[in-house]
Structure formats: structure tokens, C-alpha cells
Design an enzyme around this catalytic site. Structure first.
Site, PDB file in Angstrom:
ATOM      1  N   LYS A 127       0.827  -1.200   0.000  1.00 38.31           N
ATOM      2  CA  LYS A 127       0.000   0.000   0.000  1.00 38.31           C
ATOM      3  C   LYS A 127       0.867   1.258   0.000  1.00 38.31           C
ATOM      4  O   LYS A 127       0.678   2.153  -0.835  1.00 38.31           O
ATOM      5  CB  LYS A 127      -0.918  -0.008   1.215  1.00 38.31           C
ATOM      6  CG  LYS A 127      -1.725   1.256   1.414  1.00 38.31           C
ATOM      7  CD  LYS A 127      -2.540   1.150   2.690  1.00 38.31           C
ATOM      8  CE  LYS A 127      -3.138   2.487   3.082  1.00 38.31           C
ATOM      9  NZ  LYS A 127      -3.875   2.404   4.367  1.00 38.31           N
ATOM     10  N   ASP A 146      -7.351   1.510   1.169  1.00 36.82           N
ATOM     11  CA  ASP A 146      -7.440   1.805   2.590  1.00 36.82           C
ATOM     12  C   ASP A 146      -8.883   1.599   3.025  1.00 36.82           C
ATOM     13  O   ASP A 146      -9.700   1.077   2.265  1.00 36.82           O
ATOM     14  CB  ASP A 146      -6.934   3.225   2.895  1.00 36.82           C
ATOM     15  CG  ASP A 146      -7.930   4.298   2.477  1.00 36.82           C
ATOM     16  OD1 ASP A 146      -8.868   3.999   1.701  1.00 36.82           O
ATOM     17  OD2 ASP A 146      -7.765   5.451   2.925  1.00 36.82           O
TER      18      ASP A 146
END
Length: 231
Positions: A127, A146
Site C-alpha cells: 500500500k 485503505d
């Protein structure tokens, strides 16, 4: 299923994305940064913490440590004092000093431009790596997922999965690579401003005619209170 529900459920993701661009024309990464190193550090610090909190802490941090060479030599106690307002600040101190040391030792102090090299840095996962690759060079190797991206993409019917890795796989199949970076920013903006976890503003949402979860979205993309208690 009513005719309206069917229309909502089959709205092409690319068309919905185009509408999101009009709703949020200023969608972007909201972590303050001046270069790739600052963005990398800020993104590591943002884990389990809001961007607002990170943006309050990083000016002091970067005033002391202007680049990877400086942070690589930092006294951990001093770094901890500068980011002590953030969650897990001790572990994050180890990560940002460690990644700075590796940047100096293996990359000439510069932030690498490949996912494989980025995830090899301490505290950097897929990420974080894709945030840096997308924001700095518009070359992410996937979609950043997210909590906002997870929730909004589920409500839009783009995924039925709850696992971030599987959600990312669904999104990269639905959307062209050129849209991967902006997709995450748009969904995050939408999640922070309209499609809230609790009491989403479906009435004021510009997608309520194509969203299959419109007007019952609060029941989609959130763990129940009972589930949270069991964890």
C-alpha cells in the site's frame, strides 16, 4: 430487483469514475510532502493515524531531518519525541530510521521507483509503495486500498470482497492502469466527505442514481458492532 436497482448495479465503473472526477476535481494525496522521501516517510507514519495528525508532526520532523542521510543517523529518542503524537510512534521511529539507512546504503539516498525495491524497505508494504509510485510518478502497480477505498468500492458494487488484497485485485481488473492512482484518491475523498462509514450522505451524493447501495449504504462495507466485539 427493481428496474432502478438493476440500472444501479450495472453502471460501468469507468463511467462512475468519470462522475467522481467531476464531484471531486481536487482529489489528491492529502499527506503534505515536498519530495518522494518526505512522502515515503509520511505514508509510513500514516498507518493507524489520520493524515491530519501526520501533517501536524512532519514539519518538525523534516526540519530536523531534511533527507534520508540525515534521518539515517538520527537518535531514535529524538525522532520519537518529534512524532510522539502519532500512534505506534516507537515502531514507526524504527521503520523510518531503518528505511532511511537502507536508502543510503542501497539506493544512494534516493527513493527507488519499483514496487519490489520499495517493499524491501523497513515498514513499507504494498500500500505504501503504491502511494509513492502513484503520487510521485503516476506508475502504481495496483490500486491503494485503505478503509475508505474498501468501503466505497463495496458500496458501489465494484467488489464483494472484504480483504484488501482481493479488493485490489478486483479493482485492477475493472479499471485501466492509467486510472489506478486517481481511483484511490477519488474513493478516499468521497469516503471522507460524502460516503461516511456512519450516516453516509446518500441524499447529497452525486452517485445516488447509479450506486446499488444508495439510501441503505450504512449497512454495506462496515463490520457490525457484534463482529467488532468478538475480535
Amino acid at each position: 430487483m427493481t428496474r432502478l436497482q438493476a440500472a444501479r448495479a450495472t453502471a460501468p465503473p469507468v463511467e462512475t469514475l468519470a462522475r467522481l472526477k467531476k464531484i471531486h476535481p481536487n482529489a489528491r494525496c492529502e499527506l503534505d510532502h515536498e519530495n518522494a522521501f518526505q512522502l515515503l516517510v509520511a505514508t509510513v507514519l500514516s498507518a493507524q493515524t489520520t493524515d491530519v495528525s501526520v501533517n501536524k508532526a512532519t514539519p518538525k520532523l523534516f526540519a530536523f531531518y531534511t533527507d534520508s542521510a540525515a534521518l539515517a543517523k538520527a537518535d531514535p529518542a529524538n525522532v520519537e519525541s518529534l512524532i510522539s503524537t502519532l500512534g505506534f510512534f516507537r515502531q514507526k521511529t524504527k521503520s523510518i530510521i531503518g528505511l532511511s539507512q537502507m536508502l543510503v546504503e542501497k539506493h544512494g539516498g534516493e527513493v527507488p521507483r519499483s514496487l519490489a525495491e520499495l517493499v524491501a524497505l523497513p515498514g513499507v508494504g504494498r500500500k505504501t509503495a503504491n502511494v509513492v509510485l502513484g503520487v510521485m510518478w503516476n506508475k502504481p502497480e495496483g490500486v491503494v486500498v485503505d478503509t475508505h477505498v474498501q468501503r466505497v468500492s463495496q458500496r458501489l458494487g465494484w467488489t464483494k470482497n472484504a480483504d484488501p488484497t482481493k479488493i485490489e485485485q478486483d479493482l485492477v481488473l475493472l479499471l485501466p492502469g492509467a486510472e489506478w492512482d486517481i481511483t484511490s484518491h477519488l474513493l478516499i475523498f468521497h469516503g471522507r466527505r460524502i460516503c461516511f462509514a456512519r450516516k453516509p450522505n446518500c441524499e447529497g451524493c452525486g452517485l445516488n442514481d447509479v450506486c446499488p447501495s444508495a439510501f441503505h449504504a450504512e449497512h454495506v462495507g462496515r463490520k457490525s458492532t457484534r463482529s467488532k466485539r468478538k475480535m
